[in-house]
Scaffold this motif. Structure first.
Motif, PDB file in Angstrom:
ATOM      1  N   TYR A  54       0.828  -1.201   0.000  1.00  0.00           N
ATOM      2  CA  TYR A  54       0.000   0.000   0.000  1.00  0.00           C
ATOM      3  C   TYR A  54       0.865   1.255   0.000  1.00  0.00           C
ATOM      4  O   TYR A  54       2.005   1.242   0.479  1.00  0.00           O
ATOM      5  CB  TYR A  54      -0.843   0.072   1.285  1.00  0.00           C
ATOM      6  N   TYR A  99       0.145   5.127   1.640  1.00  0.00           N
ATOM      7  CA  TYR A  99      -0.702   6.024   2.415  1.00  0.00           C
ATOM      8  C   TYR A  99      -0.048   7.399   2.427  1.00  0.00           C
ATOM      9  O   TYR A  99       1.175   7.523   2.359  1.00  0.00           O
ATOM     10  CB  TYR A  99      -0.828   5.550   3.871  1.00  0.00           C
ATOM     11  N   ILE A 102      -6.600  -1.196  -5.305  1.00  0.00           N
ATOM     12  CA  ILE A 102      -7.236  -0.020  -4.711  1.00  0.00           C
ATOM     13  C   ILE A 102      -6.612   1.211  -5.347  1.00  0.00           C
ATOM     14  O   ILE A 102      -5.398   1.340  -5.415  1.00  0.00           O
ATOM     15  CB  ILE A 102      -7.045   0.050  -3.181  1.00  0.00           C
ATOM     16  N   TYR A 146      -2.901  -8.028   9.297  1.00  0.00           N
ATOM     17  CA  TYR A 146      -1.933  -7.129   9.930  1.00  0.00           C
ATOM     18  C   TYR A 146      -1.160  -6.341   8.876  1.00  0.00           C
ATOM     19  O   TYR A 146      -0.560  -6.921   7.986  1.00  0.00           O
ATOM     20  CB  TYR A 146      -0.957  -7.993  10.720  1.00  0.00           C
ATOM     21  N   GLN A 147      -1.148  -5.000   9.016  1.00  0.00           N
ATOM     22  CA  GLN A 147      -0.362  -4.187   8.083  1.00  0.00           C
ATOM     23  C   GLN A 147       0.890  -3.678   8.792  1.00  0.00           C
ATOM     24  O   GLN A 147       0.830  -3.192   9.925  1.00  0.00           O
ATOM     25  CB  GLN A 147      -1.189  -3.012   7.555  1.00  0.00           C
ATOM     26  N   ASN A 150     -10.873  -6.000  10.421  1.00  0.00           N
ATOM     27  CA  ASN A 150      -9.503  -5.639  10.765  1.00  0.00           C
ATOM     28  C   ASN A 150      -9.562  -4.402  11.652  1.00  0.00           C
ATOM     29  O   ASN A 150     -10.285  -3.447  11.337  1.00  0.00           O
ATOM     30  CB  ASN A 150      -8.698  -5.340   9.486  1.00  0.00           C
ATOM     31  N   GLN A 165      -6.578  -2.192  13.948  1.00  0.00           N
ATOM     32  CA  GLN A 165      -5.228  -2.097  14.481  1.00  0.00           C
ATOM     33  C   GLN A 165      -5.079  -0.795  15.263  1.00  0.00           C
ATOM     34  O   GLN A 165      -5.670   0.231  14.894  1.00  0.00           O
ATOM     35  CB  GLN A 165      -4.180  -2.126  13.355  1.00  0.00           C
ATOM     36  N   PHE A 191      -2.058   1.855  16.480  1.00  0.00           N
ATOM     37  CA  PHE A 191      -0.683   2.262  16.179  1.00  0.00           C
ATOM     38  C   PHE A 191      -0.282   3.382  17.133  1.00  0.00           C
ATOM     39  O   PHE A 191      -1.104   4.191  17.555  1.00  0.00           O
ATOM     40  CB  PHE A 191      -0.554   2.821  14.754  1.00  0.00           C
ATOM     41  N   LEU A 202       5.466   4.826  12.634  1.00  0.00           N
ATOM     42  CA  LEU A 202       4.198   4.187  12.994  1.00  0.00           C
ATOM     43  C   LEU A 202       4.500   2.797  13.517  1.00  0.00           C
ATOM     44  O   LEU A 202       4.966   1.934  12.787  1.00  0.00           O
ATOM     45  CB  LEU A 202       3.296   4.070  11.769  1.00  0.00           C
ATOM     46  N   ASN A 227       3.240  -0.687  15.223  1.00  0.00           N
ATOM     47  CA  ASN A 227       2.087  -1.549  15.487  1.00  0.00           C
ATOM     48  C   ASN A 227       1.991  -1.856  16.970  1.00  0.00           C
ATOM     49  O   ASN A 227       2.963  -2.291  17.579  1.00  0.00           O
ATOM     50  CB  ASN A 227       2.250  -2.885  14.768  1.00  0.00           C
ATOM     51  N   LEU A 228       0.820  -1.634  17.543  1.00  0.00           N
ATOM     52  CA  LEU A 228       0.602  -2.014  18.927  1.00  0.00           C
ATOM     53  C   LEU A 228      -0.214  -3.304  19.002  1.00  0.00           C
ATOM     54  O   LEU A 228       0.186  -4.264  19.661  1.00  0.00           O
ATOM     55  CB  LEU A 228      -0.124  -0.892  19.682  1.00  0.00           C
ATOM     56  N   PHE A 229      -1.363  -3.289  18.360  1.00  0.00           N
ATOM     57  CA  PHE A 229      -2.254  -4.452  18.410  1.00  0.00           C
ATOM     58  C   PHE A 229      -2.979  -4.617  17.080  1.00  0.00           C
ATOM     59  O   PHE A 229      -3.338  -3.645  16.432  1.00  0.00           O
ATOM     60  CB  PHE A 229      -3.330  -4.294  19.505  1.00  0.00           C
ATOM     61  N   TYR A 230      -3.171  -5.893  16.740  1.00  0.00           N
ATOM     62  CA  TYR A 230      -4.130  -6.271  15.714  1.00  0.00           C
ATOM     63  C   TYR A 230      -5.278  -6.917  16.465  1.00  0.00           C
ATOM     64  O   TYR A 230      -5.101  -7.986  17.055  1.00  0.00           O
ATOM     65  CB  TYR A 230      -3.513  -7.242  14.711  1.00  0.00           C
ATOM     66  N   PHE A 232      -3.207   6.041  16.925  1.00  0.00           N
ATOM     67  CA  PHE A 232      -4.200   5.895  15.865  1.00  0.00           C
ATOM     68  C   PHE A 232      -4.893   4.548  15.964  1.00  0.00           C
ATOM     69  O   PHE A 232      -4.258   3.519  16.202  1.00  0.00           O
ATOM     70  CB  PHE A 232      -3.549   5.967  14.472  1.00  0.00           C
ATOM     71  N   LYS A 286      -8.116  -2.281   2.756  1.00  0.00           N
ATOM     72  CA  LYS A 286      -7.477  -1.017   3.098  1.00  0.00           C
ATOM     73  C   LYS A 286      -7.837  -0.661   4.523  1.00  0.00           C
ATOM     74  O   LYS A 286      -8.859  -1.087   5.054  1.00  0.00           O
ATOM     75  CB  LYS A 286      -7.938   0.087   2.154  1.00  0.00           C
ATOM     76  N   LEU A 287      -6.968   0.138   5.160  1.00  0.00           N
ATOM     77  CA  LEU A 287      -7.236   0.639   6.504  1.00  0.00           C
ATOM     78  C   LEU A 287      -7.745   2.065   6.417  1.00  0.00           C
ATOM     79  O   LEU A 287      -7.198   2.885   5.678  1.00  0.00           O
ATOM     80  CB  LEU A 287      -5.968   0.612   7.349  1.00  0.00           C
ATOM     81  N   PHE A 317      -8.133   5.256   8.812  1.00  0.00           N
ATOM     82  CA  PHE A 317      -7.582   5.720  10.073  1.00  0.00           C
ATOM     83  C   PHE A 317      -8.504   6.721  10.740  1.00  0.00           C
ATOM     84  O   PHE A 317      -9.165   7.535  10.081  1.00  0.00           O
ATOM     85  CB  PHE A 317      -6.227   6.397   9.825  1.00  0.00           C
TER      86      PHE A 317
END
Lengths: 110, 109
Positions: free
Chosen positions: A33, A35, A56, A98-99, B31, B33, B35, B43, B45-48, B86, B96-97, B99
């Motif tokens: 991706y 962003y 996308i 997970y990204q 999903n 997450q 951050f 950025l 990652n803290l948790f999924y 975030f 896609k995420l 935010f």
């Protein structure tokens, strides 16, 4: 052993120039991706590729063109840079759910 | 598209205090997450956590998918916890995420 890497980290350029940002992931993921994070810290998806195919494409000016030469790389080329393109651009890759994000490229257009 | 709201927008804590950050989302997600964006812009990652509860050290998170919210708990905060937190959600097959606007946390001595 960087998972998602981007080059360059910083990019300062003049309006009207063309520039590229490169992204590589060594995680073996199929999906990548781009962003964009603006000056107010808002993060928004631009593009996503799955195994080199564009899946996308958000409402992004066509001056922005992503290219994926293979599934480990996703590059972003920007033509005719404008002041409003100044932002931090993050690359990410995804395993199931997970990204993982790269360190970002801070672009400043003068 | 999915709307994501985070609260509070800003939070100042003294070192050692606990806090709860909230993320509300407008639709079903597969999903979610959390951050942490540190002062250097990374950025992390803290948790999924699309559902359930997870803990990692002083941090824990809970997502109640049926009620469309998630909470991030920070206990015994430290100055290194400062930054922007975030929440990001994703639904459907697009992956896609989206935010939220983030919670800016400042931990003082």
């Amino acid at each position: 052993d960087t998972a998602v890497s981007q080059t360059p980290k910083y990019l300062v350029t003049q309006m009207g120039n063309d520039k590229s940002i490169k992204c590589e992931q060594n995680l073996g993921h199929d999906t990548m991706y781009w962003y964009k994070q603006d000056s107010k810290k808002f993060l928004k998806i631009m593009f996503s590729y799955n195994n080199k195919e564009l899946i996308i494409n958000e409402t992004v000016p066509n001056r922005f063109s992503p290219k994926s030469p293979d599934k480990a790389h996703l590059n972003l080329h920007i033509n005719s840079l404008e002041l409003g393109d100044s932002a931090v651009y993050f690359c990410a890759s995804r395993e199931t759910g997970y990204q993982y994000f790269g360190p970002g490229t801070r672009l400043l257009v003068l | 598209g999915i709307q994501v709201e985070q609260s509070p927008p800003d939070l100042i804590l003294q070192e050692g205090a606990n806090s709860t950050l909230r993320c509300n989302f407008s639709d079903s997600v597969n999903n979610l997450q959390w951050f942490h964006q540190n002062p250097w812009g990374q950025l992390i990652n803290l948790f999924y956590i699309p559902s359930g509860t997870k803990q990692n050290g002083r941090l824990s998170a809970t997502t109640v998918a049926t009620e469309r919210y998630s909470l991030l708990y920070i206990s015994s905060s430290q100055t290194t916890d400062s930054g922007v937190y975030f929440c990001a959600v994703g639904g459907g097959t697009a992956s896609k995420l989206t935010f939220g606007t983030g919670t800016r946390l400042q931990v003082t001595l």
